[in-house]
Design an enzyme around this catalytic site. Sequence first.
Site, mmCIF file in Angstrom:
data_model
loop_
_atom_site.group_PDB
_atom_site.id
_atom_site.type_symbol
_atom_site.label_atom_id
_atom_site.label_comp_id
_atom_site.label_asym_id
_atom_site.label_seq_id
_atom_site.Cartn_x
_atom_site.Cartn_y
_atom_site.Cartn_z
ATOM 1 N N ARG A 293 -13.393 -13.939 -1.824
ATOM 2 C CA ARG A 293 -12.634 -14.520 -0.840
ATOM 3 C C ARG A 293 -13.363 -15.281 0.219
ATOM 4 O O ARG A 293 -12.852 -16.528 0.821
ATOM 5 C CB ARG A 293 -11.663 -13.645 -0.106
ATOM 6 C CG ARG A 293 -10.501 -13.057 -1.018
ATOM 7 C CD ARG A 293 -9.662 -12.071 -0.400
ATOM 8 N NE ARG A 293 -8.583 -11.663 -1.527
ATOM 9 C CZ ARG A 293 -7.675 -10.820 -1.248
ATOM 10 N NH1 ARG A 293 -7.611 -10.034 -0.214
ATOM 11 N NH2 ARG A 293 -6.711 -10.604 -1.992
ATOM 12 N N GLN B 222 -8.844 3.139 -0.274
ATOM 13 C CA GLN B 222 -8.762 3.551 -1.387
ATOM 14 C C GLN B 222 -9.763 4.524 -2.245
ATOM 15 O O GLN B 222 -9.016 5.479 -3.010
ATOM 16 C CB GLN B 222 -8.985 2.317 -2.592
ATOM 17 C CG GLN B 222 -8.012 1.121 -2.218
ATOM 18 C CD GLN B 222 -8.085 -0.382 -3.225
ATOM 19 O OE1 GLN B 222 -9.024 -0.048 -3.673
ATOM 20 N NE2 GLN B 222 -7.440 -1.429 -2.875
ATOM 21 N N ARG C 173 1.419 4.382 -3.122
ATOM 22 C CA ARG C 173 1.141 5.756 -2.833
ATOM 23 C C ARG C 173 2.590 6.518 -2.985
ATOM 24 O O ARG C 173 2.342 7.626 -3.290
ATOM 25 C CB ARG C 173 0.534 5.871 -1.361
ATOM 26 C CG ARG C 173 -0.864 5.520 -1.354
ATOM 27 C CD ARG C 173 -1.409 4.903 0.070
ATOM 28 N NE ARG C 173 -2.774 4.554 0.356
ATOM 29 C CZ ARG C 173 -3.403 3.704 -0.073
ATOM 30 N NH1 ARG C 173 -2.446 2.640 -0.547
ATOM 31 N NH2 ARG C 173 -4.682 3.465 0.108
ATOM 32 N N GLY D 238 -6.378 -3.320 -7.783
ATOM 33 C CA GLY D 238 -7.408 -2.268 -7.416
ATOM 34 C C GLY D 238 -6.866 -1.157 -6.967
ATOM 35 O O GLY D 238 -7.345 0.001 -7.195
ATOM 36 N N ARG E 251 -3.595 -13.823 -1.948
ATOM 37 C CA ARG E 251 -3.715 -14.044 -0.579
ATOM 38 C C ARG E 251 -4.199 -15.421 -0.440
ATOM 39 O O ARG E 251 -4.073 -16.196 0.646
ATOM 40 C CB ARG E 251 -4.457 -12.968 -0.037
ATOM 41 C CG ARG E 251 -3.876 -11.625 -0.251
ATOM 42 C CD ARG E 251 -4.171 -10.527 0.793
ATOM 43 N NE ARG E 251 -3.891 -9.227 0.475
ATOM 44 C CZ ARG E 251 -2.496 -8.789 0.551
ATOM 45 N NH1 ARG E 251 -1.596 -9.511 1.050
ATOM 46 N NH2 ARG E 251 -2.128 -7.775 0.090
ATOM 47 N N ASP F 181 -7.358 -7.402 4.527
ATOM 48 C CA ASP F 181 -6.597 -8.103 3.587
ATOM 49 C C ASP F 181 -5.908 -9.496 4.395
ATOM 50 O O ASP F 181 -5.278 -10.192 3.665
ATOM 51 C CB ASP F 181 -5.310 -7.258 3.195
ATOM 52 C CG ASP F 181 -5.718 -6.145 2.055
ATOM 53 O OD1 ASP F 181 -6.612 -6.424 1.400
ATOM 54 O OD2 ASP F 181 -5.058 -5.165 1.996
ATOM 55 N N SER G 294 0.736 -1.202 0.004
ATOM 56 C CA SER G 294 -0.065 -0.011 -0.076
ATOM 57 C C SER G 294 0.923 1.244 -0.070
ATOM 58 O O SER G 294 0.587 2.070 -0.791
ATOM 59 C CB SER G 294 -0.897 0.281 0.989
ATOM 60 O OG SER G 294 -1.873 -1.025 1.055
ATOM 61 N N LYS H 180 -13.096 -8.800 -3.698
ATOM 62 C CA LYS H 180 -11.591 -8.699 -4.029
ATOM 63 C C LYS H 180 -10.957 -9.426 -5.121
ATOM 64 O O LYS H 180 -11.999 -9.419 -6.283
ATOM 65 C CB LYS H 180 -10.975 -9.313 -2.566
ATOM 66 C CG LYS H 180 -11.042 -8.342 -1.514
ATOM 67 C CD LYS H 180 -10.376 -7.120 -1.342
ATOM 68 C CE LYS H 180 -10.271 -6.573 -0.236
ATOM 69 N NZ LYS H 180 -9.551 -5.314 -0.381
#
EC number: 2.5.1.19
Length: 438
Positions: free
Chosen positions: A346, A169, A26, A95, A387, A315, A22, A342
Site C-alpha cells: 500500500r 489477527q 469474528r 487475510g 482500499r 487500515d 472485522s 497488505k
Amino acid sequence: MDYQTIPSQGLSGEICVPGDKSISHRAVLLVAIAEGQTQVDGFLMGADNLAMVSALQQMGASIQVIEDENILVVEGVGMTGLQAPPEALDCGNSGTAIRLLSGLLAGQPFNTVLTGDSSLQRRPMKRIIDPLTLMGAKIDSTGNVPPLKIYGNPRLTGIHYQLPMASAQVKSCLLLAGLYARGKTCITEPAPSRDHTERLLKHFHYTLQKDKQSICVSGGGKLKANDISIPGDISSAAFFIVAATITPGSAIRLCRVGVNPTRLGVINLLKMMGADIEVTHYTEKNEEPTADITVRHARLKGIDIPPDQVLLTIDEFPVLLIAAAVAQGKTVLRDAAELRVKETDRIAAMVDGLQKLGIAAESLPDGVIIQGGTLEGGEVNSYDDHRIAMAFAVAGTLAKGPVRIRNCDNVKTSFPNFVELANEVGMNVKGVRGRGGF
C-alpha cells in the site's frame, strides 16, 4: 471493472455504511461453535466475510444467509461439533479469515487445507505458524505463505506468548486456539490492537482475563448463543469522512458507526490536521460502542503522524494519505511497514497513484512523505486492492479533472455498495468497463 470520477460540488446527506468487517468475521466464527441459535444483524455481505461463512458451512455449521437484510441466522454446533471439510477451504482475498480459521482449526480432530487467491498466497503467515507450533499445532506451508495444511491436534497446550508486534489477527488466532488448549493461553502485546475478539468472547459468555497489555483464556469452556447487532464499519466510514473534509461545501452524517477506541486513529489524526468532525449519540450495544459522525469541510494542515496512532489507523492510511495530499504543508508517516504486506504494497501503490495525480510523494521503507498540493486528473491503478481503489475515488472528488481508477472489482470484498452510497452523497463515482466513462 474500473472507477471513473468527476469533481464533486460538495457532499451532503445522511448514510449508514455497511457492518464492520472485522466484527462480522469474528462474530460468525464464534456463533458457529456456540451452543444455540444466534441472529446476527448488520452482517457485512462482502466477499471476504462470505468466504468465512462458506468455510464454516463446509465444516457443518448451519448458517442461513438473508443477504438483502444483512442478517445471518446461525445454529451453533458447539465447541466440538465441527466436521472435516470435503475439500480445501478457500479464504479468497481475506487475510483475517485465513488467520482466524488457522487458530480455530489447529485444535480440531481433523486435518484441513486453507488457501486463497493469488494476493492472499503472498501474505505472511509465519507470524501465526510459529506460536501455533509452540502450542502443539503442526502446519505445513511453502515459504510461510498460503496454502496452509493444518494437522489438527485436540491436545494443544496453552502458552504465554509475547507478540513481537501488535496484531489483532495474530492475537485472535491464538485466543481461538486457546479455547481448545489445555491450561491457560495468555497473549501479551507491545501496544493495544483492536479488541473485537475479546469483546465478542464476553458477549458470548466465555470467561477471560484481561489487563492493560495481556489477555488470557482457559480451554474447555463453552460459548452461548446471544443475538448481536453489528455496527457500521469505521474503515468504510473513513472514505466519506475524508471526502467530506476535503471537498468544499460538504456536510454529511454517518449513522451508527462503530467507535471502538482501538479503531479511532483516523478520526484522531484528521482532527490533528484540522478536520471538523463531531461524534454524537454515543451508545454501547453488544459490548461495542457506536455513534453518529457528522463531518463538515475544513482546511487541513500536514502533520508528523505520532507512532502511537499508526496501529489504530492501519487500515485507513490509504484514504488518510489522500487528506495529506491536499493539506497545507508536509505529512510524514513512519513505523508503518505493515502496509507493505497488505492486499498489495500500500505504500508503493499510494505513492505511485499520488505522483500520477500531481502530488509530491516519497516512499520510505516504513512509510511515506507527502507534500500537500493540488490533485490533478489522471489514471491510477488500484493494484487489485479495495482500499486503494476507494481512496483514489475520494481523491476524484477534489481533483481538477476526471480520475480513472483501474481494477476496482475487489471493492466487493469489503464494501459492495460503495458506488451507490458515494453517489447518494454527491461523490460522482461510476463503475465502467472497457474505455468508457463520463
